[in-house]
Design a protein around this motif. Structure first.
Motif, short mmCIF file in Angstrom:
data_model
loop_
_atom_site.label_atom_id
_atom_site.label_comp_id
_atom_site.label_asym_id
_atom_site.label_seq_id
_atom_site.Cartn_x
_atom_site.Cartn_y
_atom_site.Cartn_z
N ARG A 63 -20.05 38.68 2.48
CA ARG A 63 -21.28 37.93 2.21
C ARG A 63 -21.31 37.58 0.72
NH1 ARG A 63 -26.29 40.01 5.54
NH2 ARG A 63 -26.61 37.78 5.70
N LEU A 66 -23.89 35.75 -1.42
CA LEU A 66 -25.19 36.39 -1.54
C LEU A 66 -25.16 37.58 -2.50
CD1 LEU A 66 -26.00 36.38 2.27
CD2 LEU A 66 -26.83 34.78 0.55
N LEU A 106 -31.45 40.99 3.11
CA LEU A 106 -30.76 39.79 3.59
C LEU A 106 -30.92 39.72 5.10
CD1 LEU A 106 -27.45 40.09 1.55
CD2 LEU A 106 -29.35 38.52 1.14
N ARG A 107 -31.17 38.52 5.59
CA ARG A 107 -31.25 38.30 7.04
C ARG A 107 -29.83 38.13 7.60
NH1 ARG A 107 -34.37 34.80 4.59
NH2 ARG A 107 -33.10 33.03 5.27
N GLU A 109 -28.53 35.99 9.57
CA GLU A 109 -28.06 34.60 9.61
C GLU A 109 -27.97 33.96 8.23
OE1 GLU A 109 -32.49 34.38 9.52
OE2 GLU A 109 -31.08 35.65 10.59
N GLN A 110 -28.43 34.63 7.22
CA GLN A 110 -28.49 34.07 5.87
C GLN A 110 -27.10 33.81 5.31
OE1 GLN A 110 -31.13 36.33 3.46
NE2 GLN A 110 -30.98 34.98 1.70
N LYS A 111 -26.90 32.60 4.78
CA LYS A 111 -25.60 32.22 4.22
C LYS A 111 -25.66 32.00 2.71
CE LYS A 111 -23.61 31.81 8.27
NZ LYS A 111 -22.99 32.95 8.81
#
Length: 113
Positions: A63, A66, A106-107, A109-111
Motif C-alpha cells: 500500500r 498510502l 485506511l479503508r 478499497e483505498q488506493k
C-alpha cells in the motif's frame, strides 16, 4: 483447546519499512520516515510499560502510495501515520484502549490519500 486461541502477544504491529529505488512511481514507506517512526513507537511503548504487544518492521505491505503504513493484528486495522503525534494516538487509543483511531485508518478499497 477447541474454539480458543492462546496468543503469545495480545497485539502484533507491522510497520512497513520497504525501500524502493528513487523515483519509483509508487514511492515507499522508508522514504516517508517509517523507520524512525517505528523506533519511536517501540521506545514509547517501552517507556509506558506496554506489555504483550510486538512492534515489528515488515517488508512491503503493498500500500506504498498510502505510506507510511502499518497494520495491527489480531484486528487487521490498517493505518497511515506521518508524525510522532499520530503514533501517540495509535498507542493511546488502539494499543492501550482497544479503540481504533478513525482519522488515521485506511479503508480496504483505498488506493490514494
Amino acid at each position: 483447546m477447541q474454539g480458543e486461541f492462546l496468543r503469545f502477544f495480545d497485539k502484533h504491529v507491522f510497520c512497513c519499512q520497504n525501500v524502493r529505488e528513487p523515483g519509483h512511481p509508487r514511492g515507499c514507506c522508508a522514504d516517508k520516515g517509517s523507520e524512525s517512526l517505528r523506533e519511536y513507537m517501540k521506545d514509547r511503548c517501552k517507556k509506558l510499560g506496554v506489555k504483550k504487544i510486538r512492534i515489528n518492521a515488515s517488508g512491503c505491505l503493498d500500500r506504498c502510495e498510502l505510506g507510511p503504513t502499518m497494520v495491527i493484528y489480531p484486528e487487521g486495522v490498517w493505518y497511515h501515520y506521518q508524525t510522532k503525534a499520530d503514533v501517540d494516538k495509535i498507542i493511546e487509543s488502539h494499543l492501550l484502549n482497544d479503540t481504533p483511531v478513525e482519522g488515521l485508518m485506511l479503508r480496504p478499497e483505498q488506493k490514494r490519500l
